[in-house]
Design an enzyme around this catalytic site. Sequence first.
Site, short mmCIF file in Angstrom:
data_model
loop_
_atom_site.label_atom_id
_atom_site.label_comp_id
_atom_site.label_asym_id
_atom_site.label_seq_id
_atom_site.Cartn_x
_atom_site.Cartn_y
_atom_site.Cartn_z
N LEU A 38 -12.46 67.00 -19.29
CA LEU A 38 -11.77 67.80 -19.95
C LEU A 38 -13.00 68.72 -21.02
CD1 LEU A 38 -8.69 66.96 -22.04
CD2 LEU A 38 -10.49 67.60 -23.14
N ASP A 41 -13.53 72.63 -27.55
CA ASP A 41 -14.12 73.58 -28.40
C ASP A 41 -15.55 74.09 -28.00
OD1 ASP A 41 -12.00 72.35 -29.82
OD2 ASP A 41 -13.25 71.83 -31.52
N ARG A 160 -14.67 67.23 -40.62
CA ARG A 160 -15.54 67.44 -39.56
C ARG A 160 -15.82 68.91 -39.21
NH1 ARG A 160 -10.62 65.23 -37.82
NH2 ARG A 160 -9.06 66.84 -37.10
C1 FRU Z 1 -10.59 71.04 -32.33
C2 FRU Z 1 -11.06 69.55 -32.62
C3 FRU Z 1 -12.18 69.30 -33.84
C4 FRU Z 1 -12.97 68.25 -33.23
C5 FRU Z 1 -12.86 68.36 -31.65
C6 FRU Z 1 -12.82 67.09 -31.16
O1 FRU Z 1 -9.96 71.24 -31.56
O2 FRU Z 1 -10.27 68.81 -32.63
O3 FRU Z 1 -11.84 69.47 -34.98
O4 FRU Z 1 -14.12 68.19 -33.67
O5 FRU Z 1 -11.52 69.07 -31.44
O6 FRU Z 1 -12.89 67.18 -29.60
#
Ligand code: FRU
Length: 485
Positions: A38, A41, A160
């Site tokens: 999968l 981002d 984050r």
């Molecule tokens: C966005 C997110 C971010 C996080 C990442 C985890 O899609 O939720 O905030 O860092 O994906 O995969």
Amino acid sequence: MLDQKSYQEINNNLENYYRSNERNMWRNNFHIEMPFGLVNDPNGLSYYNDSFHIFYQWNPFGCEHKTKHWGLVTTADFISFTQPKVVLKPEDWFDKDGCYSGCGLVKDDELRLYYTGNVKGENDQRESYQCVATYHEDGTVTKKGVVIKRQPDGYTAHFRDPYIFMKDNTYYMLLGAQNNDLRGRVLLYKSGDAEKWDLLGELNTDMKDFGYMWECPNILNVNEDKCVFIFSPQGLECEEFKNQNIHQSGYVIGSLDLEEVKLKNHDEFKELDMGFDLYAPQVFSQDNRNIMLGWIGMPDKDVEYPTSEYGWMYSLTIPRVLEYKDNVIYQKPLEELRNLRQDKALEVNGLICDNYKLNLDSRCAEIILNLEMSNTKLTEIRFNFKGEYILLTYNKDTEVCTIDRSNMHIGGKGVRKFKLKAPKELRLNIFIDNSIIEIYYQDGLEVTTLMYFPKEEQLEIEIKNDNKVKINELSLWYLRSVKYE
Ligand code: FRU
């Protein structure tokens, strides 16, 4: 657990995949995606050592949102890519439950990767650590550990997605956050050396009650006093022509006052994509171009994407250049993508008709369509897949564009509506891949990205109008696939 043997297996599987020519019919040709696992981002986008470095969230072990690694492909031309590899592994105490999203920073001839270490502590309690690693030219990585230990008082552990920018020889870091009242926010940190970070505070905006979490903040300067603040707010209310996905990605334009930690005089939030499937985009600069890639997918909607059955999920958008004009952002497909075009397969100029049908030989194509609008009120473009279809309609009087996926059998359905002005000419640039369609409207003023999962290979496009119209331009190119070598 994630032992060396599992990683060896990943490498073997990657090699086998690229060696074989067997591809599932929904596999895309020119969108970045992984042979298995999968992807979400885009991360750490950087231009380093004469090539574009595209990192991304990747669970190489399955189609679930867990064990997030950073994967990497590099390219000099967006046509030929290196084969994917795992770069950051969730194996240290500060990132053991995921190397979450972040950015890249080229400093002292090094490429540094800033990311969020996700840790599930006692009782599954979330902990977030902002971390840094150095990426070496030979492709190896050294983790340097934690640079920001925890969120400041007043905020939850939803903290984050570091994004760094520079101003007057000082580094600034944006971090997506949630305050204790469960409202989305962004925090600003400052550093002289990109190692020790001091909190400046919460970026003050007019969006006090605007979703419960802001993910993936980005900022880019467009001129002396204006900047674009891009972020992905979660939990906005759906409106007739706005915010129709479960979560959004968009921007506001304003003036960034770093001393007051304030985004001044900013206008309204505008979504970057009015389709079904864009989230968590990231922007970086190269040669005065602001290039954006996004995740084609949507958090909390995995069930709408049937490719998990074949062991892979999600893709990244084509690279888009962001251009600022008249206080909005235009998105243009990166010029290099023109090199994917094969000979022009069709060119129509000046034909007057009310119905035009086009049968495609493959779903790997680019179309430019410009329609003269003076005689027509209603335009329909149907993407027909033998009994299933996607319908795009544009009503010039109401200025409403709709894109309707409800007549597809598999995958996400529904309708998306947005406002669009096309009084004289409707201009579309359409990128069709095996399970993705990206449409750029009016030179990139709006974009819709969607995934679709037809049962049959065949695609016919039908352009219908309520009156005879002049097709100012209809051009079709079949595209080459990008290569991973
Ligand atoms: C966005 C997110 C971010 C996080 C990442 C985890 O899609 O939720 O905030 O860092 O994906 O995969």
